[in-house]
Design a protein around this motif. Structure first.
Motif, mmCIF file in Angstrom:
data_model
loop_
_atom_site.group_PDB
_atom_site.id
_atom_site.type_symbol
_atom_site.label_atom_id
_atom_site.label_comp_id
_atom_site.label_asym_id
_atom_site.label_seq_id
_atom_site.Cartn_x
_atom_site.Cartn_y
_atom_site.Cartn_z
ATOM 1 N N LEU A 1 0.835 -1.200 0.000
ATOM 2 C CA LEU A 1 0.000 0.000 0.000
ATOM 3 C C LEU A 1 0.874 1.257 0.000
ATOM 4 O O LEU A 1 0.452 2.315 -0.444
ATOM 5 N N LYS A 2 2.109 1.132 0.498
ATOM 6 C CA LYS A 2 3.038 2.264 0.585
ATOM 7 C C LYS A 2 3.872 2.426 -0.675
ATOM 8 O O LYS A 2 4.286 3.536 -1.005
ATOM 9 N N HIS A 3 4.178 1.336 -1.331
ATOM 10 C CA HIS A 3 5.031 1.381 -2.533
ATOM 11 C C HIS A 3 4.853 0.102 -3.336
ATOM 12 O O HIS A 3 4.469 -0.932 -2.804
ATOM 13 N N HIS A 4 5.136 0.212 -4.636
ATOM 14 C CA HIS A 4 5.189 -0.980 -5.485
ATOM 15 C C HIS A 4 6.454 -1.760 -5.100
ATOM 16 O O HIS A 4 7.361 -1.215 -4.466
ATOM 17 N N PRO A 5 6.537 -3.026 -5.489
ATOM 18 C CA PRO A 5 7.749 -3.791 -5.169
ATOM 19 C C PRO A 5 9.018 -3.133 -5.724
ATOM 20 O O PRO A 5 9.035 -2.631 -6.844
ATOM 21 N N TYR A 6 10.058 -3.135 -4.891
ATOM 22 C CA TYR A 6 11.388 -2.668 -5.265
ATOM 23 C C TYR A 6 12.217 -3.884 -5.711
ATOM 24 O O TYR A 6 11.825 -5.035 -5.456
ATOM 25 N N PRO A 7 13.384 -3.687 -6.320
ATOM 26 C CA PRO A 7 14.190 -4.830 -6.771
ATOM 27 C C PRO A 7 14.465 -5.875 -5.679
ATOM 28 O O PRO A 7 14.415 -7.078 -5.975
ATOM 29 N N ASP A 8 14.705 -5.448 -4.452
ATOM 30 C CA ASP A 8 14.962 -6.421 -3.380
ATOM 31 C C ASP A 8 13.736 -7.251 -3.024
ATOM 32 O O ASP A 8 13.856 -8.289 -2.375
ATOM 33 N N ASP A 9 12.559 -6.801 -3.435
ATOM 34 C CA ASP A 9 11.311 -7.516 -3.162
ATOM 35 C C ASP A 9 10.969 -8.512 -4.265
ATOM 36 O O ASP A 9 10.023 -9.283 -4.125
ATOM 37 N N ILE A 10 11.703 -8.480 -5.362
ATOM 38 C CA ILE A 10 11.336 -9.233 -6.574
ATOM 39 C C ILE A 10 12.185 -10.495 -6.712
ATOM 40 O O ILE A 10 13.415 -10.441 -6.710
ATOM 41 N N TYR A 11 11.508 -11.635 -6.860
ATOM 42 C CA TYR A 11 12.200 -12.896 -7.124
ATOM 43 C C TYR A 11 12.543 -13.017 -8.611
ATOM 44 O O TYR A 11 13.666 -13.301 -8.967
ATOM 45 N N TRP A 12 11.523 -12.839 -9.460
ATOM 46 C CA TRP A 12 11.780 -12.800 -10.898
ATOM 47 C C TRP A 12 10.598 -12.169 -11.620
ATOM 48 O O TRP A 12 9.523 -12.006 -11.049
ATOM 49 N N LEU A 13 10.851 -11.783 -12.880
ATOM 50 C CA LEU A 13 9.846 -11.130 -13.713
ATOM 51 C C LEU A 13 9.624 -11.946 -14.979
ATOM 52 O O LEU A 13 10.558 -12.591 -15.475
#
Length: 181
Positions: free
Chosen positions: A94-106
């Motif tokens: 709710l505060k921010h979209h996922p940042y790179p450290d939050d992402i496993y893969w795209l």
């Protein structure tokens, strides 16, 4: 006369969205430039939806599978990948979209956007530190996998048409390539 263009920051981009400047046009921010997103054809929409459902079943509560939602990158980019597999941080998003450290893969599904996904987006994702990036090539029914990030460059690039793949972050999960294609 020298022609220059305005470089958008993520903050200015968000302000423009909040002000309704894009009239609900599907856009994304890539390296400070606002890009109009291509409309989805039936094949793209079908594969995207089926793959998201498949990954949700496989990963269950271990990861959040976000379908066509923005991510925020440090290089003045806020792309909208077809699928982002991210940490299940709940209300934090709710505060921010996922940042790179939050992402496993795209994952991107590509037909009309194949060249952009294999060049521009791949470079943006690598520069931002995305550890693993997949492009499902709907033109040739193949999966392109980019991983082993080293100095903003993917050292490993695989092209697969059958078999299984194991995501870097989930060594106990086996994903059928046929389910993605």
């Amino acid at each position: 006369m020298t022609l220059s263009h305005y470089q958008w920051t993520i903050d200015h981009y968000h302000q423009a969205i909040d002000a309704g400047c894009f009239d609900e046009q599907p856009v994304e921010l890539l390296k400070g430039e606002i890009i109009l997103m291509s409309p989805e054809r039936e094949s793209h929409a079908y594969h995207n939806s089926e793959c998201a459902d498949y990954l949700k079943e496989l990963l269950r509560n271990r990861a959040k599978v976000r379908d066509a939602k923005p991510i925020t990158l440090p290089n003045n980019s806020e792309p909208v990948p077809d699928i982002a597999i991210v940490k299940p941080l709940g209300v934090e998003y709710l505060k921010h979209h996922p940042y790179p450290d939050d992402i496993y893969w795209l994952i991107e599904f590509a037909q009309a956007t194949l060249k952009k996904d294999l060049t521009d987006k791949k470079a943006i994702y690598a520069e931002a530190g995305i550890k693993e990036y997949w492009v499902v090539n709907l033109q040739n029914s193949e999966l392109n996998i980019f991983r082993d990030l080293d100095d903003s460059y993917y050292r490993t690039q695989l092209t697969l048409v059958t078999g299984n793949i194991i995501p870097l972050e989930f060594p106990d999960i086996v994903i059928s390539i046929e389910k993605l294609l």
